[in-house]
Design a protein around this motif. Structure first.
Motif, PDB file in Angstrom:
ATOM      1  N   THR A  12      41.357 -14.198 139.025  1.00 42.61           N
ATOM      2  CA  THR A  12      41.696 -15.359 138.156  1.00 42.61           C
ATOM      3  C   THR A  12      40.484 -16.418 137.800  1.00 42.61           C
ATOM      4  O   THR A  12      40.057 -16.749 136.885  1.00 42.61           O
ATOM      5  CB  THR A  12      42.903 -16.164 138.658  1.00 42.61           C
ATOM      6  OG1 THR A  12      44.035 -15.256 138.748  1.00 42.61           O
ATOM      7  CG2 THR A  12      43.321 -17.322 137.738  1.00 42.61           C
ATOM      8  N   ALA A  13      39.651 -16.540 138.985  1.00 44.16           N
ATOM      9  CA  ALA A  13      38.518 -17.409 139.160  1.00 44.16           C
ATOM     10  C   ALA A  13      37.342 -16.683 138.368  1.00 44.16           C
ATOM     11  O   ALA A  13      36.839 -17.437 137.285  1.00 44.16           O
ATOM     12  CB  ALA A  13      37.971 -17.775 140.443  1.00 44.16           C
ATOM     13  N   ALA A  16      38.487 -17.069 134.638  1.00 42.46           N
ATOM     14  CA  ALA A  16      38.416 -18.712 134.189  1.00 42.46           C
ATOM     15  C   ALA A  16      36.894 -19.151 133.875  1.00 42.46           C
ATOM     16  O   ALA A  16      36.594 -19.964 133.172  1.00 42.46           O
ATOM     17  CB  ALA A  16      39.117 -19.418 135.307  1.00 42.46           C
ATOM     18  N   THR A  17      36.102 -18.398 134.957  1.00 34.30           N
ATOM     19  CA  THR A  17      34.593 -18.694 134.817  1.00 34.30           C
ATOM     20  C   THR A  17      34.030 -18.347 133.557  1.00 34.30           C
ATOM     21  O   THR A  17      33.260 -18.922 132.734  1.00 34.30           O
ATOM     22  CB  THR A  17      33.860 -18.078 135.893  1.00 34.30           C
ATOM     23  OG1 THR A  17      34.411 -18.755 137.235  1.00 34.30           O
ATOM     24  CG2 THR A  17      32.291 -18.563 136.013  1.00 34.30           C
ATOM     25  N   SER A  19      35.702 -18.001 130.780  1.00 38.88           N
ATOM     26  CA  SER A  19      36.128 -18.859 129.518  1.00 38.88           C
ATOM     27  C   SER A  19      35.558 -20.210 129.703  1.00 38.88           C
ATOM     28  O   SER A  19      35.206 -20.914 128.627  1.00 38.88           O
ATOM     29  CB  SER A  19      37.627 -19.010 129.740  1.00 38.88           C
ATOM     30  OG  SER A  19      38.325 -17.960 129.707  1.00 38.88           O
ATOM     31  N   LEU A  20      35.344 -20.936 130.756  1.00 38.76           N
ATOM     32  CA  LEU A  20      34.339 -21.916 130.813  1.00 38.76           C
ATOM     33  C   LEU A  20      32.817 -21.870 130.480  1.00 38.76           C
ATOM     34  O   LEU A  20      32.500 -22.786 130.015  1.00 38.76           O
ATOM     35  CB  LEU A  20      34.743 -22.572 132.466  1.00 38.76           C
ATOM     36  CG  LEU A  20      35.746 -23.179 132.771  1.00 38.76           C
ATOM     37  CD1 LEU A  20      35.749 -23.463 134.271  1.00 38.76           C
ATOM     38  CD2 LEU A  20      36.209 -24.460 131.966  1.00 38.76           C
ATOM     39  N   ALA A  44      32.173 -20.180 141.439  1.00 44.65           N
ATOM     40  CA  ALA A  44      33.116 -18.911 141.412  1.00 44.65           C
ATOM     41  C   ALA A  44      32.764 -17.985 142.216  1.00 44.65           C
ATOM     42  O   ALA A  44      33.448 -17.300 142.854  1.00 44.65           O
ATOM     43  CB  ALA A  44      33.493 -18.534 139.909  1.00 44.65           C
TER      44      ALA A  44
END
Length: 109
Positions: A12-13, A16-17, A19-20, A44
């Motif tokens: 998930t990290a 999410a990274t 996307s960020l 991350a």
């Protein structure tokens, strides 16, 4: 909890990274500073490596040394700890591979 960090939180990290980092491209182009993207990627990577390290410690604690392999005992904990270690390490390698182009390519191209 240390098993779930490697199995669920590390992938998930990484997602999410990604996307960020895509969201921070505009900031990097507008201000000419790519350090927020590097900070997110570094955090991350460290999180994934830490989750793999925690799972490794759990795996070492779960596996038994000296007991015969035919002895009846639940092996579920050691298996999940091993899988969490592998997934966490793989996520750390994937995060490092996604972070590498940020070092070589400018953000605005």
């Amino acid at each position: 909890m240390d098993i779930w960090l490697g199995l669920l939180a590390a992938p998930t990290a990484v997602l999410a990274t990604q996307s960020l980092d895509y969201a921070l491209i505009r900031l990097a182009c507008a201000h000419g500073a790519a350090w927020p993207m590097h900070a997110v990627s570094a955090a991350a990577f460290l999180f994934c490596a830490f989750s793999a390290w925690l799972a490794y410690g759990r795996w070492r604690a779960e596996r038994s040394l000296g007991e015969p392999m035919y002895a009846a005992r639940p092996a579920r904990g050691a298996f999940f700890a091993l899988m969490a270690m592998i997934v966490g390490a793989l996520c750390a390698v994937v995060q490092l591979a996604m972070w590498f182009p940020q070092w070589l390519l400018p953000a605005c191209r």
